[in-house]
Motif scaffolding. Structure first.
Motif, PDB file in Angstrom:
ATOM      1  N   LEU A  53       0.839  -1.216   0.000  1.00 37.33           N
ATOM      2  CA  LEU A  53       0.000   0.000   0.000  1.00 37.33           C
ATOM      3  C   LEU A  53       0.866   1.254   0.000  1.00 37.33           C
ATOM      4  N   ILE A  54       1.925   1.243   0.815  1.00 36.73           N
ATOM      5  CA  ILE A  54       2.816   2.405   0.899  1.00 36.73           C
ATOM      6  C   ILE A  54       3.505   2.650  -0.445  1.00 36.73           C
ATOM      7  N   SER A  55       4.101   1.592  -1.008  1.00 30.99           N
ATOM      8  CA  SER A  55       4.845   1.760  -2.263  1.00 30.99           C
ATOM      9  C   SER A  55       3.924   2.134  -3.413  1.00 30.99           C
ATOM     10  N   ASN A  56       2.710   1.555  -3.439  1.00 21.13           N
ATOM     11  CA  ASN A  56       1.746   1.925  -4.489  1.00 21.13           C
ATOM     12  C   ASN A  56       1.385   3.405  -4.401  1.00 21.13           C
ATOM     13  N   GLN A  57       1.168   3.903  -3.168  1.00 16.18           N
ATOM     14  CA  GLN A  57       0.801   5.303  -2.987  1.00 16.18           C
ATOM     15  C   GLN A  57       1.956   6.222  -3.378  1.00 16.18           C
ATOM     16  N   LEU A  58       3.181   5.839  -2.997  1.00 16.37           N
ATOM     17  CA  LEU A  58       4.347   6.658  -3.348  1.00 16.37           C
ATOM     18  C   LEU A  58       4.566   6.679  -4.856  1.00 16.37           C
ATOM     19  N   THR A  59       4.260   5.560  -5.510  1.00 13.86           N
ATOM     20  CA  THR A  59       4.380   5.485  -6.971  1.00 13.86           C
ATOM     21  C   THR A  59       3.412   6.465  -7.634  1.00 13.86           C
TER      22      THR A  59
ATOM     23  N   ILE B 132       5.534   7.823 -10.861  1.00 16.45           N
ATOM     24  CA  ILE B 132       6.580   6.914 -11.333  1.00 16.45           C
ATOM     25  C   ILE B 132       6.109   6.184 -12.584  1.00 16.45           C
ATOM     26  N   GLU B 133       6.952   6.212 -13.618  1.00 14.41           N
ATOM     27  CA  GLU B 133       6.670   5.500 -14.869  1.00 14.41           C
ATOM     28  C   GLU B 133       7.853   4.624 -15.254  1.00 14.41           C
ATOM     29  N   VAL B 134       7.560   3.446 -15.774  1.00 18.10           N
ATOM     30  CA  VAL B 134       8.605   2.578 -16.304  1.00 18.10           C
ATOM     31  C   VAL B 134       8.362   2.434 -17.807  1.00 18.10           C
ATOM     32  N   LEU B 135       9.321   2.879 -18.605  1.00 22.92           N
ATOM     33  CA  LEU B 135       9.190   2.858 -20.061  1.00 22.92           C
ATOM     34  C   LEU B 135       9.926   1.653 -20.650  1.00 22.92           C
ATOM     35  N   PRO B 136       9.529   1.215 -21.839  1.00 26.31           N
ATOM     36  CA  PRO B 136      10.235   0.090 -22.481  1.00 26.31           C
ATOM     37  C   PRO B 136      11.739   0.306 -22.580  1.00 26.31           C
ATOM     38  N   ASP B 137      12.164   1.553 -22.830  1.00 28.58           N
ATOM     39  CA  ASP B 137      13.598   1.840 -22.936  1.00 28.58           C
ATOM     40  C   ASP B 137      14.322   1.613 -21.613  1.00 28.58           C
ATOM     41  N   ASP B 138      13.612   1.819 -20.496  1.00 25.90           N
ATOM     42  CA  ASP B 138      14.210   1.554 -19.182  1.00 25.90           C
ATOM     43  C   ASP B 138      14.542   0.069 -19.046  1.00 25.90           C
ATOM     44  N   ILE B 139      13.603  -0.778 -19.468  1.00 21.50           N
ATOM     45  CA  ILE B 139      13.792  -2.225 -19.367  1.00 21.50           C
ATOM     46  C   ILE B 139      14.876  -2.687 -20.333  1.00 21.50           C
ATOM     47  N   ARG B 140      14.904  -2.100 -21.526  1.00 21.83           N
ATOM     48  CA  ARG B 140      15.924  -2.446 -22.523  1.00 21.83           C
ATOM     49  C   ARG B 140      17.324  -2.089 -21.987  1.00 21.83           C
TER      50      ARG B 140
ATOM     51  N   ASP C 155       9.705  -8.885 -13.760  1.00 23.35           N
ATOM     52  CA  ASP C 155      10.703  -8.657 -12.710  1.00 23.35           C
ATOM     53  C   ASP C 155      11.399  -7.313 -12.901  1.00 23.35           C
ATOM     54  N   SER C 156      11.727  -7.008 -14.145  1.00 20.81           N
ATOM     55  CA  SER C 156      12.427  -5.752 -14.442  1.00 20.81           C
ATOM     56  C   SER C 156      11.530  -4.553 -14.153  1.00 20.81           C
ATOM     57  N   TYR C 157      10.262  -4.657 -14.534  1.00 21.71           N
ATOM     58  CA  TYR C 157       9.317  -3.558 -14.283  1.00 21.71           C
ATOM     59  C   TYR C 157       9.258  -3.253 -12.788  1.00 21.71           C
ATOM     60  N   HIS C 158       9.115  -4.315 -11.973  1.00 17.41           N
ATOM     61  CA  HIS C 158       9.014  -4.128 -10.521  1.00 17.41           C
ATOM     62  C   HIS C 158      10.308  -3.530  -9.968  1.00 17.41           C
ATOM     63  N   ARG C 159      11.433  -4.062 -10.433  1.00 23.50           N
ATOM     64  CA  ARG C 159      12.740  -3.594  -9.933  1.00 23.50           C
ATOM     65  C   ARG C 159      12.970  -2.128 -10.271  1.00 23.50           C
ATOM     66  N   ILE C 160      12.688  -1.744 -11.520  1.00 25.94           N
ATOM     67  CA  ILE C 160      12.919  -0.362 -11.961  1.00 25.94           C
ATOM     68  C   ILE C 160      11.951   0.594 -11.268  1.00 25.94           C
ATOM     69  N   ALA C 161      10.681   0.184 -11.162  1.00 25.26           N
ATOM     70  CA  ALA C 161       9.679   1.037 -10.503  1.00 25.26           C
ATOM     71  C   ALA C 161      10.059   1.286  -9.044  1.00 25.26           C
ATOM     72  N   THR C 162      10.520   0.229  -8.360  1.00 23.02           N
ATOM     73  CA  THR C 162      10.921   0.355  -6.954  1.00 23.02           C
ATOM     74  C   THR C 162      12.122   1.286  -6.828  1.00 23.02           C
ATOM     75  N   GLU C 163      13.108   1.106  -7.724  1.00 25.94           N
ATOM     76  CA  GLU C 163      14.310   1.945  -7.690  1.00 25.94           C
ATOM     77  C   GLU C 163      13.958   3.409  -7.952  1.00 25.94           C
ATOM     78  N   LYS C 164      13.094   3.657  -8.937  1.00 21.58           N
ATOM     79  CA  LYS C 164      12.686   5.036  -9.242  1.00 21.58           C
ATOM     80  C   LYS C 164      11.916   5.651  -8.078  1.00 21.58           C
ATOM     81  N   MET C 165      11.083   4.828  -7.437  1.00 18.98           N
ATOM     82  CA  MET C 165      10.298   5.328  -6.304  1.00 18.98           C
ATOM     83  C   MET C 165      11.218   5.726  -5.157  1.00 18.98           C
TER      84      MET C 165
END
Length: 455
Positions: free
Chosen positions: A357-363, A368-376, A416-426
């Motif tokens: 709940l906390i991380s979703n709200q902070l996102t 916070i956005e994760v773009l295809p180029d971030d994953i690439r 996995d990459s989406y979650h990792r990048i979103a968490t790092e950006k947050m």
């Protein structure tokens, strides 16, 4: 139109009742029966020519139940959407909340459900206070790293005997008593160690030893604290447990090795840092120091994120619909769980839910956005890391792009990459807004903090 009512049961726990009158379901029931009559296949009757009475007798009750339940589900979902209710999981039917359905008894039917409401999550990250550690990189640390790089890039030889602290020993730890007697079902484990990993006092016991020789040791006397941690872990033992640290082992030497270190010259500098054109030892030391500083800077940032994580969990005091969540946990899996099982699992589940709940709200708060180029980019970074950085990106650009394209087709990698990048950006976004105090610290003290706060 169905009548839907809502009443409170307890904290963030409501009861929703859906009541259908005959007018709400009867027309749909008749339409479904007629549709069934056109498609049903019954021996002795032509398709579409089956008497309505027979269709009703054979399929009426199941069609009736299906229609009523479809109406109930639609009415419930429409209500949740219209009321904009944020709920956990899905509504659970209340016990005795589902009446017996009878197509010959066209009455009002009421169905009751229980819902767990999500708490309102409001987070003021500006109130968080963290310490930004700056690790002091000493000349000794630089020399140790250069020594490690020489060993890593050196040539392994096999002398007959142990002559100094730089010898590499392939060994087998075999559990014994003080006299060297082996107990039944004792620990036995192979390893590879530098002589200098042993305490200075113990090393003299190894001098002159060759493959096939052995020596009995007591763990806490043969290794200093840092190495003892590693050895205990490798042997499946526990640090701080006196019985474990005091155990005796026979150290059987299976091979003696020695790394011939390369000279500190331009060829070696190029091997370690290809393309950097490092010509002198001072330049090389400066590059090594910069790399160590960058490493600790990244670790310090991770430690700030760790502080943020713990403070957010500690300071977030919102409530949960505990009874609903426990009941949902009990019935949601493939196999129902007992009350005792739920009581054991619930604290951990609740903590994980709290962080979600906390991380979703902070996102949301920080867009916070994760773009295809971030994953690439992450895919390429992982490839480079896997290859130890020993690849020229310009010369191998197409190969690297092809690898990234393949990984972008891997569903698990993408998730996995989406979650990792979103968490790092947050965490990065939050870290920019918290109150930070910078503090110089030694590498040893910083390592102790990492060990203590790791999550």
């Amino acid at each position: 139109m169905a009548n839907v009512t809502r009443e409170n049961l307890s904290v963030l726990n409501d009861k929703i009742t859906v009541t259908l009158s005959k007018e709400d379901y009867f027309e749909g029931f008749e339409k479904s029966l007629k549709k069934y009559a056109k498609t049903a296949n019954i021996p002795g009757f032509r398709k579409g020519m089956i008497p309505a009475g027979l269709i009703k007798k054979m399929y009426g009750q199941s069609v009736f139940s299906e229609e009523v339940l479809r109406k109930v589900e639609k009415s419930l979902l429409d209500f949740l959407e219209n009321e904009k209710l944020e709920i956990f999981a899905q509504p659970l039917p209340l016990e005795n909340g589902s009446p017996a359905l009878d197509m010959n008894n066209l009455v009002d039917y009421s169905f009751s459900f229980e819902i767990g409401l999500k708490p309102e999550v409001v987070i003021d990250v500006a109130k968080l206070k963290v310490t930004q550690y700056k690790v002091t990189v000493t000349d000794d640390m630089v020399e140790q790293e250069i020594d490690r790089l020489q060993v890593r890039n050196g040539k392994m030889t096999e002398p007959e005997t142990v002559t100094g602290e730089d010898n590499v020993l392939n060994v087998k730890f075999v559990e014994t008593d003080k006299e060297g007697n082996e107990p039944e079902e004792g620990i036995s484990k192979e390893n590879s160690l530098l002589v200098k990993y042993f305490t200075e006092k113990f090393r003299k016991n190894l001098m002159g030893k060759k493959a096939g020789d052995s020596v009995v040791l007591q763990l806490k006397k043969a290794f200093d604290d840092k190495e003892l941690d590693f050895i205990l872990s490798d042997l499946g033992l526990e640090k701080g447990k006196k019985g474990d640290e005091s155990k005796y082992f026979k150290l059987q030497i299976t091979k003696v090795g020695l790394v011939e270190r390369p000279e500190l010259n331009e060829a070696f500098f190029e091997t370690v840092y290809p393309g950097k054109a490092i010509a002198t030892l001072d330049e090389f030391k400066k590059a090594v120091k910069t790399e160590i500083e960058n490493y600790y800077q990244a670790q310090a940032l991770n430690q700030v994120h760790d502080q943020i994580y713990h403070q957010l969990l500690e300071h977030a005091n919102f409530q949960f619909p505990d009874n609903f969540l426990k009941r949902w946990l009990q019935v949601s899996g493939e196999k129902p769980k007992t009350t005792d099982e739920i009581e054991v699992e619930f604290p951990t589940f609740k903590e994980q839910l709290k962080w979600t709940l906390i991380s979703n709200q902070l996102t949301v708060d920080h867009k916070i956005e994760v773009l295809p180029d971030d994953i690439r980019t992450l895919a390429k970074q992982q490839l480079l890391q896997y290859l130890g950085g020993q690849i020229n990106m310009d010369e191998n650009q197409q190969w690297v792009e092809d690898y990234a394209n393949r990984m972008m087709q891997d569903k698990k990698f993408m998730e996995d990459s989406y979650h990792r990048i979103a968490t790092e950006k947050m965490f990065t976004a939050v870290a920019e807004k918290v109150s930070k105090t910078e503090e110089a610290i030694s590498a040893e003290d910083f390592a102790a903090k990492l060990h203590h706060h790791h999550h």
